[in-house]
Design a protein around this motif. Sequence first.
Motif, mmCIF file in Angstrom:
data_model
loop_
_atom_site.group_PDB
_atom_site.id
_atom_site.type_symbol
_atom_site.label_atom_id
_atom_site.label_comp_id
_atom_site.label_asym_id
_atom_site.label_seq_id
_atom_site.Cartn_x
_atom_site.Cartn_y
_atom_site.Cartn_z
ATOM 1 N N ASN A 8 11.042 -34.885 -25.735
ATOM 2 C CA ASN A 8 10.302 -36.135 -25.913
ATOM 3 C C ASN A 8 9.085 -36.177 -24.996
ATOM 4 O OD1 ASN A 8 12.227 -37.330 -27.792
ATOM 5 N ND2 ASN A 8 13.584 -37.557 -26.025
ATOM 6 N N TRP A 9 8.410 -35.032 -24.872
ATOM 7 C CA TRP A 9 7.323 -34.934 -23.908
ATOM 8 C C TRP A 9 6.186 -35.902 -24.207
ATOM 9 C CZ3 TRP A 9 2.232 -33.954 -24.852
ATOM 10 C CH2 TRP A 9 1.912 -33.452 -26.116
ATOM 11 N N LEU A 10 5.906 -36.142 -25.513
ATOM 12 C CA LEU A 10 4.773 -36.987 -25.869
ATOM 13 C C LEU A 10 5.005 -38.435 -25.427
ATOM 14 C CD1 LEU A 10 2.020 -37.163 -27.150
ATOM 15 C CD2 LEU A 10 3.107 -37.470 -29.384
ATOM 16 N N GLU A 11 6.217 -38.930 -25.612
ATOM 17 C CA GLU A 11 6.527 -40.288 -25.161
ATOM 18 C C GLU A 11 6.380 -40.408 -23.652
ATOM 19 O OE1 GLU A 11 8.208 -38.494 -27.251
ATOM 20 O OE2 GLU A 11 8.779 -39.681 -29.018
ATOM 21 N N THR A 12 6.831 -39.367 -22.939
ATOM 22 C CA THR A 12 6.702 -39.376 -21.488
ATOM 23 C C THR A 12 5.239 -39.338 -21.073
ATOM 24 O OG1 THR A 12 8.800 -38.169 -21.324
ATOM 25 C CG2 THR A 12 7.410 -38.215 -19.366
ATOM 26 N N GLU A 54 2.693 -40.457 -22.738
ATOM 27 C CA GLU A 54 2.082 -41.755 -23.016
ATOM 28 C C GLU A 54 2.456 -42.782 -21.953
ATOM 29 O OE1 GLU A 54 3.528 -42.448 -26.942
ATOM 30 O OE2 GLU A 54 1.873 -41.366 -27.917
ATOM 31 N N GLU A 55 3.700 -42.714 -21.467
ATOM 32 C CA GLU A 55 4.119 -43.647 -20.412
ATOM 33 C C GLU A 55 3.370 -43.366 -19.111
ATOM 34 O OE1 GLU A 55 8.208 -45.295 -18.263
ATOM 35 O OE2 GLU A 55 8.335 -44.014 -20.058
ATOM 36 N N ASP A 91 -0.144 -44.681 -19.443
ATOM 37 C CA ASP A 91 -0.186 -46.133 -19.239
ATOM 38 C C ASP A 91 -0.049 -46.479 -17.762
ATOM 39 O OD1 ASP A 91 -0.439 -46.526 -21.958
ATOM 40 O OD2 ASP A 91 1.697 -46.906 -22.289
ATOM 41 N N ARG A 103 -1.251 -31.891 -21.801
ATOM 42 C CA ARG A 103 -0.165 -30.919 -21.801
ATOM 43 C C ARG A 103 -0.744 -29.530 -21.541
ATOM 44 N NH1 ARG A 103 3.874 -29.444 -26.879
ATOM 45 N NH2 ARG A 103 5.721 -28.936 -25.648
ATOM 46 N N ASP A 113 11.062 -42.229 -17.259
ATOM 47 C CA ASP A 113 12.075 -41.496 -18.007
ATOM 48 C C ASP A 113 11.478 -40.213 -18.575
ATOM 49 O OD1 ASP A 113 13.997 -43.414 -17.546
ATOM 50 O OD2 ASP A 113 13.640 -44.491 -19.423
ATOM 51 N N GLY A 114 12.218 -39.118 -18.433
ATOM 52 C CA GLY A 114 11.765 -37.843 -18.953
ATOM 53 C C GLY A 114 11.085 -36.965 -17.928
#
Length: 288
Positions: free
Chosen positions: A184-188, A190-191, A194, A204, A251-252
């Motif tokens: 889930n690297w993309l979600e991490t 994006e967090e 932010d 990446r 997370d991640g």
Amino acid sequence: MASAIPHLHFPVAWKTNPRIRKRKPATSCSLSEASPLFRAAKHTIDAYVKSGMVIGLGSGQASGMAIEYLGQQLRAGALKDLVGIPTSVVSASEAAKAGIPLGEYENSSQGCFLQIDFAFDDVDIIEERTLISVIGRRRLQGEESIIQEKLVVSMADQLVFMVKEDLYKCGLEGSIPVLVESLNWLETAEEIDDLFLGDAEVWRRPSIGHADPLGGDFPLVTREGHSVLDVIFTSPIASLAEVAESLEKVDGVVDHGVVSKFPCKAIVASESGLSIVDNVPTNTVGGV
């Protein structure tokens, strides 16, 4: 939060090619011994390494010089009964060529970690006063490991960073590498984006080719199976400690390239000499 660090295993002895050990490049001594980093490497070994120690062997230009000089001291009999614990595949190879015995970081028969008496390492940049530093900006490749490097230096009783004068500063700039779970690297990403909105970009890291926000066609995956995000700060970093604390809450995130160790010393090398700085409350500075 950062995940548990995996156990690391190192061979008890590395075989060395005698032909490689005997060969000394004609330019290496004349060039390196005249450099400020060589003086820092030599001082590190002469001042802090004693016979019988277990030594964490760092990664980078100054560490390579220190490893070579340490091997010379062993062969000359000035030091003996040393065991080296490499922070990377490169430092393990350099130590083998220098004739430094390598040991296992973890004692598998007793289920405990080997005590490291002293460690030295390079850093990409280091913060004045705190000596909090960043590693893994450039040299990290698929066979290298931020996790391994941080584990070795963090477990050492004594730690010295060797750094050029222009990399010892406040108001740090540039990137901080972050290891994240690949699934889930993309979600991490994006967090994290932010989290530092307006102050940093998150890309990446690619294994080959040109970088882009998604890691190109061949994104880098570490040997532990993690993706590497480069958090590229476009504004000065006021506090590395605060950045590290913020990242560890995402997370991640598995780990990152910020190294914080107390106490430790930095040997700051310049053309005019060496400065030895420590991060004890008095922050004493001496000249060499």
